[in-house]
Each structure stands twice: as structure tokens, then as C-alpha cells.
Design a protein around this motif. Structure first.
Motif, PDB file in Angstrom:
ATOM      1  N   ALA A  16      14.419  16.377   7.475  1.00 10.65           N
ATOM      2  CA  ALA A  16      14.874  17.192   6.345  1.00 10.65           C
ATOM      3  C   ALA A  16      14.331  18.616   6.384  1.00 10.65           C
ATOM      4  O   ALA A  16      14.856  19.506   5.719  1.00 10.65           O
ATOM      5  CB  ALA A  16      14.473  16.520   5.037  1.00 10.65           C
ATOM      6  N   TYR A  17      13.291  18.869   7.167  1.00 10.62           N
ATOM      7  CA  TYR A  17      12.668  20.188   7.247  1.00 10.62           C
ATOM      8  C   TYR A  17      13.156  21.012   8.439  1.00 10.62           C
ATOM      9  O   TYR A  17      12.654  22.102   8.692  1.00 10.62           O
ATOM     10  CB  TYR A  17      11.147  20.045   7.305  1.00 10.62           C
ATOM     11  CG  TYR A  17      10.611  19.285   6.120  1.00 10.62           C
ATOM     12  CD1 TYR A  17      10.556  19.867   4.861  1.00 10.62           C
ATOM     13  CD2 TYR A  17      10.203  17.962   6.267  1.00 10.62           C
ATOM     14  CE1 TYR A  17      10.089  19.155   3.767  1.00 10.62           C
ATOM     15  CE2 TYR A  17       9.738  17.252   5.176  1.00 10.62           C
ATOM     16  CZ  TYR A  17       9.684  17.848   3.933  1.00 10.62           C
ATOM     17  OH  TYR A  17       9.227  17.151   2.846  1.00 10.62           O
ATOM     18  N   GLY A  18      14.106  20.470   9.207  1.00  6.29           N
ATOM     19  CA  GLY A  18      14.632  21.181  10.362  1.00  6.29           C
ATOM     20  C   GLY A  18      13.790  21.018  11.613  1.00  6.29           C
ATOM     21  O   GLY A  18      14.024  21.686  12.613  1.00  6.29           O
ATOM     22  N   HIS A  19      12.802  20.130  11.562  1.00  4.22           N
ATOM     23  CA  HIS A  19      11.966  19.837  12.731  1.00  4.22           C
ATOM     24  C   HIS A  19      12.508  18.603  13.432  1.00  4.22           C
ATOM     25  O   HIS A  19      13.145  17.757  12.807  1.00  4.22           O
ATOM     26  CB  HIS A  19      10.518  19.543  12.305  1.00  4.22           C
ATOM     27  CG  HIS A  19       9.908  20.631  11.515  1.00  4.22           C
ATOM     28  ND1 HIS A  19       9.432  20.430  10.242  1.00  4.22           N
ATOM     29  CD2 HIS A  19       9.708  21.934  11.785  1.00  4.22           C
ATOM     30  CE1 HIS A  19       8.948  21.562   9.767  1.00  4.22           C
ATOM     31  NE2 HIS A  19       9.106  22.496  10.693  1.00  4.22           N
ATOM     32  N   VAL A  20      12.217  18.482  14.714  1.00  5.67           N
ATOM     33  CA  VAL A  20      12.564  17.257  15.424  1.00  5.67           C
ATOM     34  C   VAL A  20      11.677  16.154  14.861  1.00  5.67           C
ATOM     35  O   VAL A  20      10.452  16.288  14.795  1.00  5.67           O
ATOM     36  CB  VAL A  20      12.356  17.426  16.950  1.00  5.67           C
ATOM     37  CG1 VAL A  20      12.541  16.097  17.660  1.00  5.67           C
ATOM     38  CG2 VAL A  20      13.327  18.469  17.500  1.00  5.67           C
ATOM     39  N   ASN A  21      12.302  15.062  14.429  1.00  9.77           N
ATOM     40  CA  ASN A  21      11.591  13.941  13.840  1.00  9.77           C
ATOM     41  C   ASN A  21      10.648  13.307  14.867  1.00  9.77           C
ATOM     42  O   ASN A  21      11.012  13.154  16.031  1.00  9.77           O
ATOM     43  CB  ASN A  21      12.609  12.913  13.340  1.00  9.77           C
ATOM     44  CG  ASN A  21      11.973  11.804  12.551  1.00  9.77           C
ATOM     45  OD1 ASN A  21      11.266  10.978  13.110  1.00  9.77           O
ATOM     46  ND2 ASN A  21      12.240  11.788  11.259  1.00  9.77           N
ATOM     47  N   ASN A  22       9.449  12.922  14.434  1.00  9.85           N
ATOM     48  CA  ASN A  22       8.453  12.353  15.349  1.00  9.85           C
ATOM     49  C   ASN A  22       8.967  11.137  16.112  1.00  9.85           C
ATOM     50  O   ASN A  22       8.657  10.955  17.284  1.00  9.85           O
ATOM     51  CB  ASN A  22       7.181  11.989  14.592  1.00  9.85           C
ATOM     52  CG  ASN A  22       6.356  13.195  14.223  1.00  9.85           C
ATOM     53  OD1 ASN A  22       6.698  14.334  14.551  1.00  9.85           O
ATOM     54  ND2 ASN A  22       5.261  12.968  13.533  1.00  9.85           N
TER      55      ASN A  22
END
Length: 136
Positions: A16-22
């Protein structure tokens, strides 16, 4: 020597934050591992299974339209397993450091198997010289 895989980023990889999910990083490692092990000229055709993953998240990877590099190399070769180490990075910026223990596996007998001489020779080509010096 290290193997380099240029991993494409996908819209579905984002949180949701525009980062690649872990969690997606495990898929990236799988893609790099398949690209490394299952090439026409060097192939673990008898199969292999993952016995263990370790992953250290160093910094967030923001989604973008160009690929990220995954460098991988072999850090340990045993009689019936080997360890691949990875860095997911852009130049000197490292997002993830990880390792995977892989066990060669015979799917017909449903049993682990020993590494063949040909497989061992192939894996040795990708053993990082720096790692060998530390182990010696």
C-alpha cells in the motif's frame, strides 16, 4: 564468479506504500535461482528442493519500471546440499541479503540425493573467491 539476474518489478509486487512487499522478495530469489540452475547447458534435471531460507531486509525497494539486479553465488557445497547467497541491489545499494539451502532431490524415489560430480563442478564455478578465502 557471480550469476546476475535482472529481475523485473511488477505492479502486483507493491504494498500500500508503493514499496515492494517483503514477501515478494522470496519470489524474486526463486526467479534468480531458477535462472541460475535450470539453463540448457547446466541443469539440475533430477530436481531439487529448498530446505531453508534466510533473508535480511536492508532497505525498502520502491516500485519502478526498470529491473533490480540479483547477484547470487554459492557459499557452501556439501555431499547432499548446497547454499546459494544473494544480494538484491542497485550498484552499491543493497535492499536484501539472503541465503537458501538447496537439497538435490530424486522425485521418482521421493528421496534426497547426493550432488553429482558434474553438478559439483558447475557449483564450484560460482563459489565466490572471497568466501573461500574466509573459510580457509
Amino acid at each position: 564468479m557471480r550469476h546476475i539476474y535482472r529481475c523485473p518489478l511488477r505492479w502486483a509486487d507493491m504494498d500500500a506504500y508503493g514499496h515492494v512487499n517483503n514477501v515478494v522478495f522470496l519470489r524474486y530469489l526463486e526467479e534468480a535461482r531458477i535462472d541460475f540452475l535450470f539453463r540448457p547447458e547446466k541443469d539440475f534435471q533430477q530436481g531439487s528442493v529448498v530446505a531453508r531460507h534466510e533473508i535480511d531486509y536492508k532497505r525498502q525497494l520502491v516500485h519502478r519500471h526498470h529491473p533490480v539486479d540479483i547477484e547470487l553465488w554459492v557459499t557452501e557445497i556439501r555431499a547432499a546440499s548446497f547454499t546459494i547467497t544473494y544480494e538484491v541491489k542497485d550498484g552499491d545499494v543493497v535492499y536484501v541479503r539472503a541465503s537458501t539451502v538447496i537439497v538435490p532431490f530424486d522425485f521418482q524415489t521421493q528421496r534426497p540425493r547426493r550432488i553429482t560430480a558434474e553438478e559439483r563442478e558447475f557449483l564450484r564455478e560460482y563459489t565466490d573467491e572471497k568466501e573461500e578465502a574466509v573459510a580457509a
